[in-house]
Design an enzyme around this catalytic site. Structure first.
Site, PDB file in Angstrom:
ATOM      1  N   GLU A  38      10.218   2.339   6.342  1.00 12.43           N
ATOM      2  CA  GLU A  38       9.835   1.747   5.051  1.00 12.43           C
ATOM      3  C   GLU A  38      11.136   1.457   4.268  1.00 12.43           C
ATOM      4  O   GLU A  38      12.073   2.257   4.313  1.00 12.43           O
ATOM      5  CB  GLU A  38       9.000   2.824   4.326  1.00 12.43           C
ATOM      6  CG  GLU A  38       8.457   2.480   2.972  1.00 12.43           C
ATOM      7  CD  GLU A  38       7.676   3.684   2.380  1.00 12.43           C
ATOM      8  OE1 GLU A  38       7.828   4.829   2.878  1.00 12.43           O
ATOM      9  OE2 GLU A  38       6.926   3.471   1.412  1.00 12.43           O
ATOM     10  N   LYS A 109       1.445  -2.267   1.353  1.00 10.93           N
ATOM     11  CA  LYS A 109       0.986  -0.862   1.335  1.00 10.93           C
ATOM     12  C   LYS A 109      -0.205  -0.647   0.397  1.00 10.93           C
ATOM     13  O   LYS A 109      -0.135  -0.962  -0.795  1.00 10.93           O
ATOM     14  CB  LYS A 109       2.157   0.029   0.921  1.00 10.93           C
ATOM     15  CG  LYS A 109       1.906   1.520   1.022  1.00 10.93           C
ATOM     16  CD  LYS A 109       3.180   2.294   0.656  1.00 10.93           C
ATOM     17  CE  LYS A 109       3.081   3.777   0.878  1.00 10.93           C
ATOM     18  NZ  LYS A 109       4.354   4.465   0.555  1.00 10.93           N
ATOM     19  N   CYS A 142       3.821   4.653   5.566  1.00  9.42           N
ATOM     20  CA  CYS A 142       4.026   6.020   5.075  1.00  9.42           C
ATOM     21  C   CYS A 142       2.754   6.700   4.580  1.00  9.42           C
ATOM     22  O   CYS A 142       1.890   7.036   5.375  1.00  9.42           O
ATOM     23  CB  CYS A 142       5.140   6.022   4.025  1.00  9.42           C
ATOM     24  SG  CYS A 142       5.906   7.662   3.889  1.00  9.42           S
TER      25      CYS A 142
HETATM   26  C1  ACM Z   1       5.797   7.634   1.047  1.00  5.90           C
HETATM   27  O1  ACM Z   1       4.722   7.066   1.096  1.00  5.90           O
HETATM   28  N1  ACM Z   1       6.936   6.971   1.070  1.00  5.90           N
HETATM   29  C2  ACM Z   1       5.870   9.101   0.972  1.00  5.90           C
END
Ligand code: ACM
Length: 270
Positions: A38, A109, A142
């Site tokens: 990420e 995301k 993530c």
């Molecule tokens: C995250 O989602 N970067 C912990």
């Protein structure tokens, strides 16, 4: 096919330095799929909206996407990598899928973590799966791992390999991914980062490494250390993720009883 992740410690704001590090890490390898963390080119801990505006890029024509397109063409690899996306005046924590044939897709995301909520907008793409010459690839980023609906949505869309760019700080994900893979019969390639960022005084973030590749049977094929920069490669067979049968009677997707899962679609009532 060979799948790889590159786990490293990106320097905040130093895109050129970070992409050079990626170039150097992949110089001598030949893989069909490479997953990068990420925000691999920018670093993670943004501390102001101005900084986000300065470092984010449009996916189309942006510095990071152009770098990935070039890398993918030269190496003949599919690449999934996280980036800070600018779409007009909106900013997303995104990941792109790029192949030797060019740009394939972007995922924004869905579940933003902690202070990401201050600067980024929750993704509007939903979960998607792309059919490629190396298999059906889905993406989550993530903290999406914390929501079983993410991996399940991807499995129901036919994902065989879930690419998972990450900047994990909480400890549980590496041990939880085998269950996510087992219950959905998919591969996962988690590319996490290492290092500490303390760009906000008194709020250090320690990233936990342990990037890994997990099979549809929940077996960890490779796992990186907590604190080393490392590129790791393993052989995977995405077609095996199509077999969802546990035995003659049970199938992890067909046996679902969505008529009893109505509350999954509702607001929390308690
Ligand atoms: C995250 O989602 N970067 C912990």
């Amino acid at each position: 096919m060979r799948a790889a992740f590159y786990q490293f410690n990106p320097s905040f704001g130093k895109k050129e330095e970070n992409v050079k590090k990626v170039l150097s890490a992949v110089k001598d390898i030949k893989v069909e799929l490479l997953v990068l963390p990420e925000f691999f080119a920018t670093g993670y801990q943004f501390v102001s909206a101005d900084e986000v505006a300065e470092l984010s890029e449009p996916v189309s024509g942006g510095y990071t996407t152009e770098f990935l397109l070039d890398l993918s063409r030269k190496k003949g690899s599919y690449i999934v990598a996280g980036l800070a996306e600018k779409d007009g005046s909106i900013f997303y924590n995104s990941a792109v899928l790029i192949g030797p044939e060019g740009f394939i897709g972007v995922y924004r995301k869905t579940h933003l973590y902690s202070e990401e909520n201050l600067y980024f907008t929750p993704g509007d793409t939903g979960f998607q799966v792309w059919e490629t010459s190396i298999g059906r690839i889905g993406i989550m980023i993530c903290f999406d791992w914390f929501f079983p609906e993410a991996m399940r949505s991807l499995a129901l869309l036919g994902a065989e390999v879930v690419a998972h760019p990450a900047n994990l700080v909480m400890p549980s994900c590496p041990d939880a991914m085998p269950l996510r893979c087992l219950e959905n019969r998919v591969y996962a390639v988690t590319a996490n980062r290492i290092g500490i960022e303390e760009r906000k005084q008194g709020h250090p973030l320690t990233f936990i490494g342990q990037s890994e590749v997990v099979t549809p049977r929940g077996k960890i094929l490779i796992r990186a250390p907590r604190d080393e920069e490392v590129l790791m490669v393993t052989e995977i067979d995405p077609a095996t993720a199509r077999d969802k049968a546990l035995n003659t009677f049970n199938d992890v997707l067909k046996d679902r009883r969505p008529e009893h899962y109505g509350s999954l679609h509702d607001e929390r009532k308690m």
